[in-house]
Design a protein around this motif. Structure first.
Motif, PDB file in Angstrom:
ATOM      1  N   ILE A 185       7.573  -4.469   0.866  1.00 25.14           N
ATOM      2  CA  ILE A 185       6.489  -3.646   0.449  1.00 25.14           C
ATOM      3  C   ILE A 185       5.540  -4.898   0.113  1.00 25.14           C
ATOM      4  O   ILE A 185       5.383  -5.789  -0.694  1.00 25.14           O
ATOM      5  CB  ILE A 185       7.019  -3.329  -1.211  1.00 25.14           C
ATOM      6  CG1 ILE A 185       8.186  -3.283  -1.716  1.00 25.14           C
ATOM      7  CG2 ILE A 185       5.360  -3.224  -1.837  1.00 25.14           C
ATOM      8  CD1 ILE A 185       8.458  -3.036  -3.438  1.00 25.14           C
ATOM      9  N   ILE A 186       4.600  -4.532   0.828  1.00 18.66           N
ATOM     10  CA  ILE A 186       3.587  -5.492   1.670  1.00 18.66           C
ATOM     11  C   ILE A 186       2.407  -4.748   1.184  1.00 18.66           C
ATOM     12  O   ILE A 186       1.928  -3.284   1.177  1.00 18.66           O
ATOM     13  CB  ILE A 186       3.793  -5.492   3.324  1.00 18.66           C
ATOM     14  CG1 ILE A 186       3.338  -4.050   3.881  1.00 18.66           C
ATOM     15  CG2 ILE A 186       5.227  -5.592   3.485  1.00 18.66           C
ATOM     16  CD1 ILE A 186       3.557  -4.677   5.618  1.00 18.66           C
ATOM     17  N   ALA A 187       0.707  -5.390   1.662  1.00 18.02           N
ATOM     18  CA  ALA A 187      -0.612  -4.755   1.436  1.00 18.02           C
ATOM     19  C   ALA A 187      -1.291  -5.660   2.290  1.00 18.02           C
ATOM     20  O   ALA A 187      -0.956  -6.576   3.368  1.00 18.02           O
ATOM     21  CB  ALA A 187      -0.882  -5.244  -0.593  1.00 18.02           C
ATOM     22  N   SER A 188      -2.654  -5.262   3.144  1.00 13.44           N
ATOM     23  CA  SER A 188      -2.994  -5.488   3.830  1.00 13.44           C
ATOM     24  C   SER A 188      -3.964  -6.445   3.397  1.00 13.44           C
ATOM     25  O   SER A 188      -4.232  -7.263   3.877  1.00 13.44           O
ATOM     26  CB  SER A 188      -3.806  -4.606   3.822  1.00 13.44           C
ATOM     27  OG  SER A 188      -4.933  -3.804   3.324  1.00 13.44           O
ATOM     28  N   GLN A 189      -4.459  -6.766   2.173  1.00 13.79           N
ATOM     29  CA  GLN A 189      -5.809  -8.158   2.166  1.00 13.79           C
ATOM     30  C   GLN A 189      -4.783  -9.236   1.196  1.00 13.79           C
ATOM     31  O   GLN A 189      -5.330 -10.254   1.046  1.00 13.79           O
ATOM     32  CB  GLN A 189      -6.392  -7.606   1.411  1.00 13.79           C
ATOM     33  CG  GLN A 189      -7.613  -6.071   2.103  1.00 13.79           C
ATOM     34  CD  GLN A 189      -8.663  -5.376   1.847  1.00 13.79           C
ATOM     35  OE1 GLN A 189      -9.055  -4.504   1.973  1.00 13.79           O
ATOM     36  NE2 GLN A 189      -9.061  -6.348   0.224  1.00 13.79           N
ATOM     37  N   SER A 190      -4.103  -8.540   0.725  1.00 12.96           N
ATOM     38  CA  SER A 190      -3.368  -9.984  -0.848  1.00 12.96           C
ATOM     39  C   SER A 190      -2.586 -10.222  -1.198  1.00 12.96           C
ATOM     40  O   SER A 190      -1.731  -8.592  -1.242  1.00 12.96           O
ATOM     41  CB  SER A 190      -4.475 -10.698  -1.370  1.00 12.96           C
ATOM     42  OG  SER A 190      -3.948  -9.553  -2.678  1.00 12.96           O
ATOM     43  N   SER A 191      -1.659 -10.274  -2.210  1.00 13.12           N
ATOM     44  CA  SER A 191      -0.102 -10.398  -2.635  1.00 13.12           C
ATOM     45  C   SER A 191      -0.501  -9.793  -4.513  1.00 13.12           C
ATOM     46  O   SER A 191       0.172  -9.536  -5.199  1.00 13.12           O
ATOM     47  CB  SER A 191       0.400 -11.290  -2.363  1.00 13.12           C
ATOM     48  OG  SER A 191      -0.287 -12.349  -3.587  1.00 13.12           O
ATOM     49  N   ARG A 192      -1.724  -9.721  -4.003  1.00 17.26           N
ATOM     50  CA  ARG A 192      -1.977  -9.408  -6.126  1.00 17.26           C
ATOM     51  C   ARG A 192      -1.851  -7.909  -6.552  1.00 17.26           C
ATOM     52  O   ARG A 192      -2.514  -7.170  -5.557  1.00 17.26           O
ATOM     53  CB  ARG A 192      -3.356 -10.250  -6.189  1.00 17.26           C
ATOM     54  CG  ARG A 192      -3.960 -11.942  -6.010  1.00 17.26           C
ATOM     55  CD  ARG A 192      -5.039 -11.831  -6.640  1.00 17.26           C
ATOM     56  NE  ARG A 192      -5.933 -11.206  -5.263  1.00 17.26           N
ATOM     57  CZ  ARG A 192      -7.307 -10.589  -5.773  1.00 17.26           C
ATOM     58  NH1 ARG A 192      -7.494  -9.754  -7.274  1.00 17.26           N
ATOM     59  NH2 ARG A 192      -7.720 -10.263  -4.985  1.00 17.26           N
ATOM     60  N   ALA A 193      -1.196  -7.825  -7.462  1.00 15.71           N
ATOM     61  CA  ALA A 193      -1.282  -6.522  -7.339  1.00 15.71           C
ATOM     62  C   ALA A 193      -0.968  -5.987  -9.268  1.00 15.71           C
ATOM     63  O   ALA A 193      -0.970  -7.270  -9.739  1.00 15.71           O
ATOM     64  CB  ALA A 193       0.542  -5.490  -7.197  1.00 15.71           C
ATOM     65  N   PHE A 194      -1.650  -5.292  -9.600  1.00 10.02           N
ATOM     66  CA  PHE A 194      -1.264  -4.873 -11.961  1.00 10.02           C
ATOM     67  C   PHE A 194      -1.560  -3.246 -11.693  1.00 10.02           C
ATOM     68  O   PHE A 194      -0.262  -2.917 -10.996  1.00 10.02           O
ATOM     69  CB  PHE A 194      -3.017  -5.156 -12.045  1.00 10.02           C
ATOM     70  CG  PHE A 194      -3.658  -4.116 -11.423  1.00 10.02           C
ATOM     71  CD1 PHE A 194      -4.006  -3.432 -12.756  1.00 10.02           C
ATOM     72  CD2 PHE A 194      -4.572  -4.134 -10.157  1.00 10.02           C
ATOM     73  CE1 PHE A 194      -4.873  -1.227 -12.230  1.00 10.02           C
ATOM     74  CE2 PHE A 194      -5.143  -2.756  -9.694  1.00 10.02           C
ATOM     75  CZ  PHE A 194      -5.424  -1.770 -11.059  1.00 10.02           C
ATOM     76  N   LEU A 195      -0.531  -3.470 -12.759  1.00  9.45           N
ATOM     77  CA  LEU A 195       0.456  -2.301 -13.143  1.00  9.45           C
ATOM     78  C   LEU A 195      -1.263  -1.320 -14.150  1.00  9.45           C
ATOM     79  O   LEU A 195      -1.928  -1.630 -14.284  1.00  9.45           O
ATOM     80  CB  LEU A 195       1.163  -2.417 -14.941  1.00  9.45           C
ATOM     81  CG  LEU A 195       1.702  -1.160 -15.550  1.00  9.45           C
ATOM     82  CD1 LEU A 195       2.264  -0.688 -14.279  1.00  9.45           C
ATOM     83  CD2 LEU A 195       2.384  -1.548 -16.444  1.00  9.45           C
ATOM     84  N   ALA A 196      -1.100  -0.068 -13.546  1.00  7.92           N
ATOM     85  CA  ALA A 196      -2.089   0.671 -13.836  1.00  7.92           C
ATOM     86  C   ALA A 196      -1.823   1.238 -15.225  1.00  7.92           C
ATOM     87  O   ALA A 196      -1.240   1.065 -15.925  1.00  7.92           O
ATOM     88  CB  ALA A 196      -2.568   1.820 -12.743  1.00  7.92           C
ATOM     89  N   ARG A 197      -3.281   1.741 -16.120  1.00  7.40           N
ATOM     90  CA  ARG A 197      -3.172   2.333 -17.479  1.00  7.40           C
ATOM     91  C   ARG A 197      -2.005   3.209 -17.295  1.00  7.40           C
ATOM     92  O   ARG A 197      -1.799   3.967 -18.179  1.00  7.40           O
ATOM     93  CB  ARG A 197      -4.456   2.448 -17.711  1.00  7.40           C
ATOM     94  CG  ARG A 197      -5.925   1.601 -17.748  1.00  7.40           C
ATOM     95  CD  ARG A 197      -6.834   2.686 -18.182  1.00  7.40           C
ATOM     96  NE  ARG A 197      -7.702   2.912 -16.861  1.00  7.40           N
ATOM     97  CZ  ARG A 197      -8.993   3.319 -17.509  1.00  7.40           C
ATOM     98  NH1 ARG A 197      -9.682   2.998 -18.558  1.00  7.40           N
ATOM     99  NH2 ARG A 197      -9.083   3.640 -16.332  1.00  7.40           N
ATOM    100  N   ASP A 198      -1.779   3.919 -16.293  1.00  7.05           N
ATOM    101  CA  ASP A 198      -0.911   5.132 -16.700  1.00  7.05           C
ATOM    102  C   ASP A 198       0.522   4.234 -17.861  1.00  7.05           C
ATOM    103  O   ASP A 198       1.829   5.195 -17.409  1.00  7.05           O
ATOM    104  CB  ASP A 198      -0.598   6.173 -15.627  1.00  7.05           C
ATOM    105  CG  ASP A 198      -0.268   5.307 -14.144  1.00  7.05           C
ATOM    106  OD1 ASP A 198       0.780   4.690 -13.851  1.00  7.05           O
ATOM    107  OD2 ASP A 198      -0.211   6.289 -12.892  1.00  7.05           O
ATOM    108  N   GLY A 199       0.719   3.115 -17.068  1.00  2.75           N
ATOM    109  CA  GLY A 199       2.373   2.689 -17.308  1.00  2.75           C
ATOM    110  C   GLY A 199       3.236   2.935 -16.316  1.00  2.75           C
ATOM    111  O   GLY A 199       4.227   2.515 -16.228  1.00  2.75           O
ATOM    112  N   TRP A 200       2.690   2.764 -15.284  1.00  4.34           N
ATOM    113  CA  TRP A 200       4.064   3.414 -14.400  1.00  4.34           C
ATOM    114  C   TRP A 200       3.887   3.254 -12.632  1.00  4.34           C
ATOM    115  O   TRP A 200       3.949   1.500 -12.040  1.00  4.34           O
ATOM    116  CB  TRP A 200       4.096   4.438 -13.656  1.00  4.34           C
ATOM    117  CG  TRP A 200       5.004   5.440 -14.934  1.00  4.34           C
ATOM    118  CD1 TRP A 200       4.712   6.304 -16.029  1.00  4.34           C
ATOM    119  CD2 TRP A 200       6.246   5.019 -15.655  1.00  4.34           C
ATOM    120  NE1 TRP A 200       5.330   6.133 -16.863  1.00  4.34           N
ATOM    121  CE2 TRP A 200       6.097   5.962 -16.781  1.00  4.34           C
ATOM    122  CE3 TRP A 200       7.085   4.310 -14.808  1.00  4.34           C
ATOM    123  CZ2 TRP A 200       8.288   5.617 -17.359  1.00  4.34           C
ATOM    124  CZ3 TRP A 200       8.573   4.680 -15.781  1.00  4.34           C
ATOM    125  CH2 TRP A 200       8.825   5.566 -16.701  1.00  4.34           C
TER     126      TRP A 200
END
Length: 247
Positions: free
Chosen positions: A202-217
């Motif tokens: 599970i990879i990203a183009s710009q950084s490894s930072r992620a967060f949980l959106a307000r929908d809770g999922w």
């Protein structure tokens, strides 16, 4: 789970085949203008035809059959009214239960003509999976899979999302061991013959930072960069792993 009988192997194979049929049906219907909810309905039709159930809905109460994530959405996107557009990076993540067995797979596809960075990200997720697969042998330790995955991702100039990882699977969605996409020293369990796990860069183009959106999922990249996800369920052997969700 660890497969110990021919009946258990047959059950896991059957679950894996349903996952594959669902993914192929959804992929074949991807186009500009279709909604993520319509794709979910297509996968649900295949699932019901085979008498299976959505594992995320069954276990976690997920408000959809499959997880469908777009662009900066990494995983666990909720299907709905969003219409896909040319260039979108679409992640289809299917997990089902069938006769007491669960299997899980994911693919990332581009709608129409995608950006160069999106195409590179998809290709990297697939290569990283193959590198992880090469380390998935009985007698190796779990972290060797993650080390192989991350080495390929870094070489390509991308980033693994550390909060998200592969896992054991079989009788429920998430079983031990966790299978990180980096060389986590805590992931030191020895892979044993018959063990069923997922490998899923599970990879990203710009950084490894992620967060949980307000929908809770939905998990999203913190910088709105693109994300890709490639996953199979497999059984460890003393040679090449047995892919249970491949075509």
């Amino acid at each position: 789970m660890s497969i110990k009988t021919p009946e258990e192997l047959a059950g896991m194979r059957a679950a894996g085949r349903i996952v594959r049929k669902m993914l192929e049906a959804m992929k074949n219907s991807t186009r500009s203008g279709v909604t993520t909810g319509e794709l979910d309905d297509i996968g649900a039709g295949v699932m019901r035809e085979h008498g299976a159930r959505s594992a995320p809905a069954l276990i976690h109460g997920f408000p959809g059959v499959s997880c469908i994530s777009v662009n900066d959405e990494i995983v666990h996107g909720i299907p709905g009214k969003r219409r896909l557009r040319n260039g979108d990076l679409l992640k289809l993540d299917v997990t089902i239960e069938n006769d007491g067995f669960m299997a899980d797979a994911a693919e990332t596809v581009v709608i129409g003509a995608g950006s160069l960075i999106g195409e590179r990200l998809i290709a990297c997720s697939r290569r990283a999976f193959e590198h992880g697969l090469s380390a998935a042998r009985a007698g190796n330790r779990v972290y060797e899979i993650g080390r192989a995955v991350e080495a390929e991702v870094r070489k390509s100039g991308f980033f693994v999302i550390h909060q998200l990882c592969g896992h054991g699977i079989g009788r429920t969605i998430h079983e031990q061991p966790n299978v990180p996409n980096f060389a986590d020293p805590q992931a030191n369990q020895i892979l044993t013959e018959g063990l069923v796990i997922t490998i899923e860069p599970i990879i990203a183009s710009q950084s490894s930072r992620a967060f949980l959106a307000r929908d809770g999922w939905t998990m999203r990249t913190a910088d709105r960069g693109l994300a890709a996800h490639h996953e199979h369920t497999l059984m460890i052997t003393d040679s090449e792993p047995l892919l249970l969700t491949a075509a």
